[in-house]
Scaffold this active site. Structure first.
Site, PDB file in Angstrom:
ATOM      1  N   ASP A   8       0.914  -1.170  -0.040  1.00 16.41           N
ATOM      2  CA  ASP A   8       0.118  -0.126  -0.078  1.00 16.41           C
ATOM      3  C   ASP A   8       0.907   1.269   0.050  1.00 16.41           C
ATOM      4  OD1 ASP A   8      -1.605   2.357   0.621  1.00 16.41           O
ATOM      5  OD2 ASP A   8      -2.275   1.449   2.675  1.00 16.41           O
ATOM      6  N   LYS A  70       3.098  11.944  -3.420  1.00 17.55           N
ATOM      7  CA  LYS A  70       2.029  10.857  -4.078  1.00 17.55           C
ATOM      8  C   LYS A  70       0.998  11.647  -5.194  1.00 17.55           C
ATOM      9  CE  LYS A  70      -1.213   7.112  -3.623  1.00 17.55           C
ATOM     10  NZ  LYS A  70      -1.799   6.214  -2.645  1.00 17.55           N
ATOM     11  N   GLU A 148      -6.933   0.725  -4.533  1.00 13.43           N
ATOM     12  CA  GLU A 148      -7.235   0.318  -3.164  1.00 13.43           C
ATOM     13  C   GLU A 148      -8.317  -0.022  -2.557  1.00 13.43           C
ATOM     14  OE1 GLU A 148      -5.938   4.497  -2.148  1.00 13.43           O
ATOM     15  OE2 GLU A 148      -3.726   4.095  -2.745  1.00 13.43           O
TER      16      GLU A 148
END
Ligand code: AMP
Length: 696
Positions: A8, A70, A148
């Protein structure tokens, strides 16, 4: 076999997990024994510090600390500068991945090489490819990137065996918000829709506390602590601590030290909720919009899964309870769910996920993901007055998926390359989409001054990344992806230059939806319409859809948007225009096409005898006189001589079987595309097209 891990790669925190020999996933702790590693990097003179120590240096105001990169994944203009070197978001992400990899190797006692990495569902192609590049840079073979929420559902879904459940994943992390609806059925987990805001996360809640307390401090001491980097950094750390406290306590103390003064304050939960109400409201409205997009009521959601550290805030639980009438599901740590689900996916050979059961959930389950953004290209609109974004693969198409489309191009001697500007986004406006790049096809054979028709294949692979390939006459064409010119999108906001080859076809498909079409005939007609669409070059053609029985309904005015056309075809239903056959489509088509330039067509499907044939023939002839070519296709109980009478010529009438509809429609579309191409702008009148129809 070397172990495959799940990662993750989060905006605020990252985690890595692996599945043990019993098939159970667990988090691999980092070198400090912690389950999550802050996604923060600090560049010191000779070393790169990652995780908690970097976060602490950042809090102390170290200018060489990078965080929240990110959000900049794949942004060409983002660089982080430290000690004489520029780092892109990919470089920074690779540092995090490298650290996770080496910590995992330590924890497992063996080398780690293969990984599944998760990305927010709204990540577009460039960010997905950037994530894969970061993985490679860190020495990992990236088996797949997965969304996700899918990973979370896999983690939460373990040991569940209920048939057909609708899940909502509410994911509020440190820097992103994602809401996703999934359908869990005995055979698969399918993402229904996904939306989000990648500029909304726990950090915004921290900022509100900071602003609130800074203004209290300023009132008291007359000095704004936000003006000083060190005080601000310190306040940010304290604000996050207070926020976390307020998840369990009703109120929490906080002190600010700035310029020699210390302010002591107490923040209570109601005040905290009040100063962040609009942030919470933003997640609420995105959640409700996701439900609306799929026509679902909150009561129809069977389970709400929470993901991300910020979902520990009681205001999130209150919202779920209030809106869905039940508390969110529990049992999986919100910080770990995504990494655990990625590990489960990694352990099950994602390369074959689409063919093989992926995990057991009371039965064989595979994940079917959908595209979260429509894939399109820039085309010229119907009246050649503007560029538009023409959608090829609509949002929510299951991946992997592909679409092959015919395309026309005028080559000069030796062939000139074709430039295609690929986009992602829902809007038809070139100003409101993301550009994936300039794809250039080389080696298209020359055909004198005529236009050449060739195929372009657009596909989304399992990771949701876009691939483009071209072929002409069965031979594949060389393709290069080039940087976007600096004047994109501005060049598409101006009217296109008029070129000789810009012939535009407008066609309406008119479907007789009388009662006898019910069941399989309608399904076959819809299939036929879809194959017509698949064989149509939407960069040079607009398609509209009409339904008629006792009345006429225009389902879609001529459009170049494949998504709208598909939706209109899907929406055809028996009874919407009555069950009889009192109506005819031609009067409506005349009205719709009155101002369209030729070539213009109406392609009518009939399966029985119409009540007022004389009027239909009269209107079809009037349409023809106005330059509209009429093609008539009949099957079942249709009358052949009537078909000939409403068609522009005998050759434009077809009688086929129900099973022959798909072929007939796709042949007509192909002939229209090719005949238009061969004629270019030389004679854009309908009759020349029908000549081709005759010969085909
Ligand atoms: P994630 O990106 O999922 O790791 O989430 C990190 C975010 O969750 C950060 O903004 C944290 O401040 C926030 N967070 C973690 N624990 C809590 C908590 N107990 N209460 C409120 N927010 C939290």
């Amino acid at each position: 076999m070397r172990p495959a891990v799940g990662i993750d790669l989060g905006t605020t925190n990252s985690a890595i997990a692996a599945v043990d020999s019993q098939g159970r996933p667990s988090i691999l702790p980092n070198r400090f024994g912690e389950a999550v590693t802050p996604s923060v990097i600090c560049f010191q003179d000779s070393e790169v510090i990652v995780g908690q120590p970097a976060k602490e240096l950042q809090a102390a105001g170290d200018p060489h600390a990078a965080a929240f990169f990110k959000r900049q994944m794949s942004e060409p203009n983002y660089v982080f500068y430290a000690h004489g070197r520029d780092y892109s978001a990919v470089d920074l992400s690779a540092c995090i991945l490298s650290a996770l990899k080496s910590d995992a190797e330590q924890a497992l006692g063996k080398a780690v090489q293969r990984a599944v990495i998760t990305v927010p569902a709204y990540f577009r192609n460039p960010q997905r490819q950037a994530t894969i590049a970061a993985g490679r840079q860190a020495g990992l073979e990236v088996l797949q990137v997965i969304n996700e929420p899918t990973a979370a559902a896999v983690a939460y879904g373990l040991d569940r065996s209920s048939p057909e459940r609708t899940l909502l994943v509410y994911d509020l992390g440190g820097g992103t918000f994602d809401v996703t609806l999934l359908k869990l059925s005995p055979g698969e987990i399918r993402i229904l829709t996904s939306d989000g805001d990648h500029e909304l996360g726990g950090k915004d809640w921290d900022d509100r506390i900071v602003e609130f307390l800074a203004s209290r401090f300023e009132e008291e001491f007359g000095d704004d602590p936000l003006g000083d980097l060190e005080s601000l950094s310190d306040l940010l750390v304290r604000a996050e601590v207070v926020k976390k406290r307020l998840s369990t306590a009703q109120s929490a103390p906080i002190s600010i030290l700035h310029g020699g003064d210390r302010g002591r304050y107490e923040l209570d939960r109601p005040t905290f909720e009040e100063i962040t109400a609009d942030l919470m409201e933003r997640t609420v409205s995105l959640t409700m919009k996701a439900l609306e997009d799929r026509g679902l009521q909150p009561e129809e959601v069977d389970e709400v899964l929470l993901v991300g550290g910020s979902t520990r805030m009681p205001m999130v639980h209150d919202f779920i309870q209030r809106s869905f009438g039940r508390p969110p599901s529990s049992g999986v740590n919100v910080d770990e769910a995504v990494a655990l689900g990625a590990a489960l996916t990694a352990a099950r050979d994602p390369g074959r996920a689409s063919r093989r059961p992926l995990l057991h959930l009371g039965g064989a389950v595979r994940t079917v993901e959908v595209t979260n953004h429509s894939l399109g290209m820039i085309a010229i609109n119907e009246d050649r007055s503007a560029f538009i974004n023409s959608i090829i693969l609509p949002k929510n198409t299951p991946v992997p998926s592909q679409e092959v489309r015919p395309y026309q191009h005028r080559t000069r001697s030796g062939g000139n390359p074709l430039e295609i500007y690929m986009t992602q986004g829902e809007s038809e406006s070139p100003a409101e989409v993301t550009y994936l790049g300039k794809y250039v096809l080389h080696g298209i054979p020359a055909n004198g001054s005529r236009v050449v028709v060739f195929d372009i294949e657009y596909s989304y692979d399992l990771s949701g990344t876009v691939q483009v390939a071209g072929s002409c006459g069965g031979r594949s064409l060389k393709l290069s992806v080039e940087d976007l010119p600096p004047d994109v999108p501005q060049r598409f906001l101006k009217p296109p230059e008029k070129t000789v080859e810009s012939v535009h076809v407008t066609a309406y498909l008119a479907f007789d939806l009388s009662g006898s079409m019910s069941g399989q005939p309608l399904e076959e007609a819809q299939k036929a319409a879809r194959s017509f669409l698949a064989n149509t070059d939407l960069s040079h053609c607009s398609l509209g859809i009409i339904a008629f029985a006792d009345s006429v309904r225009v389902k879609l005015k001529a459009s170049q948007n494949a998504r709208k056309i598909k939706r209109a075809i899907q929406g055809l239903s028996i009874g919407e225009t009555g069950f009889g056959n009192m109506a005819q489509p031609f009067s409506e088509v005349r009205r719709l096409l009155a101002r369209a330039e030729p070539p213009k067509f109406v392609i009518t499907l009939a399966d029985g005898v119409w009540a007022d044939q004389d009027r239909a023939i009269q209107e079809a002839r009037a349409a023809h006189a106005e330059g509209i070519e009429s093609i008539a296709i009949g099957f079942g109980g249709a009358d052949r001589s009537f078909l000939r009478a409403i068609a522009s010529s005998d050759e434009a009438s077809f009688f086929t079987s129900m099973n022959g509809l798909v072929e007939t429609f796709s042949n007509i579309a192909q002939v229209l595309t090719h005949s238009q191409a061969s004629h270019g702008s030389g004679n854009p009148s309908g009759s020349s097209f029908l000549g081709f129809l005759r010969r085909s």
